[in-house]
Design an enzyme around this catalytic site. Sequence first.
Site, PDB file in Angstrom:
ATOM      1  CD  GLU A   3     -12.436 -18.203 -23.112  1.00 56.33           C
ATOM      2  OE1 GLU A   3     -13.379 -17.940 -23.885  1.00 56.33           O
ATOM      3  OE2 GLU A   3     -11.833 -17.340 -22.461  1.00 56.33           O
ATOM      4  CE  LYS A  59     -15.541 -22.524 -21.435  1.00 56.40           C
ATOM      5  NZ  LYS A  59     -15.732 -21.761 -20.190  1.00 56.40           N
TER       6      LYS A  59
END
Length: 317
Positions: A3, A59
């Site tokens: 993440e 991301k």
Amino acid sequence: MPELPEVETIARGLAKRVTGDLVESVWLGQKPEPLKSPAAEIAATLEQSRIATVRRVGKHIVFDLERSAGRVGRTLLSAKGKQTKPARPGSRVKRSLDSSTMHAEADKSVRPTHAVPTNAQWIVHLGMTGSLRICESRDEVLKHTHAILKLASGRELRFIDPRRFGRLSVAKAGDFDAGGYEPLEVELDRFTALFRGRKTPIKSALLNQKLLRGVGNIYADESLFRAGIRPRRRASSISHEQLQKLFLSVKEVLREAIALGGSSVSDYVDADGEEGFFQLEHRVYGREGEPCLVCKSPVKRIVIAGRSSHYCPKCQK
DNA sequence: ACTATTTCCTGGATGC
DNA sequence: TGCATCCAGGAAATAG
């Protein structure tokens, strides 16, 4: 599962090691899933491009590429003799249509080997299990390797992804738009406005990359715990005061996680093969049944939109 | 315009 | 031990 903090760590590590390096050639595997752009376009964009910067957007890892038109022009001239139309792939990319003809004419007559950056980008999304590794060319090519970039430094940058949720693409500079706000940069009023009128659970809203980009399952759960908000609460039902708390929690969790190199779960390692340590700071994620670190109530796990969600039933309302 | 659900993919864990 | 089944989850596609 990379993440925002993991991707930030990886991008920083890659930036340290490949900035300025030149991509000499590209190999792309046969499995089509990881390629979002056509393979030929990815290869053509990367080959003979210099990696100017590596950075994180949401991301995604974005490699900003520059190509020296002078290098290409010279090569063509020496190989083919004088050309009436020197190939200068860089000249057209950035300039507007109006001015390109004039500039092209001027450049051709005055300085045919002048270096012009092409300003393209290589965009990598690691999905669940993707990784980018810097290897020596003699290193064994691991199973599930989908791309290999041969660098002028003699090393190779390899993209490996067993589950093939990762994606590779190229774009012209400025064309790539990840959508959403950067959680670490967004201002309070914009943040709270994101949730106004949304009936979806706050957890789902946090995971929606079109609102905030970069928050995934781990950091959504951890942020909600710190803010004292249950993941199923409808976004629109949360008071301004609580949203303010969430705003601070999201930033705090992400900053702490980046400082610790991200969370190493499912064998995540960064560009240097180093593990992160934020998993040791998880207060609810992956702690189903274990006592809440604040009140000792067992942490609950529920499923929201197909994602496991962890929370303390006493501390979070 | 939103929201909810399904699908993709494989390695590791679990169950019988 | 072996084999089948389940689970992890980001984002795109599909359905409502």
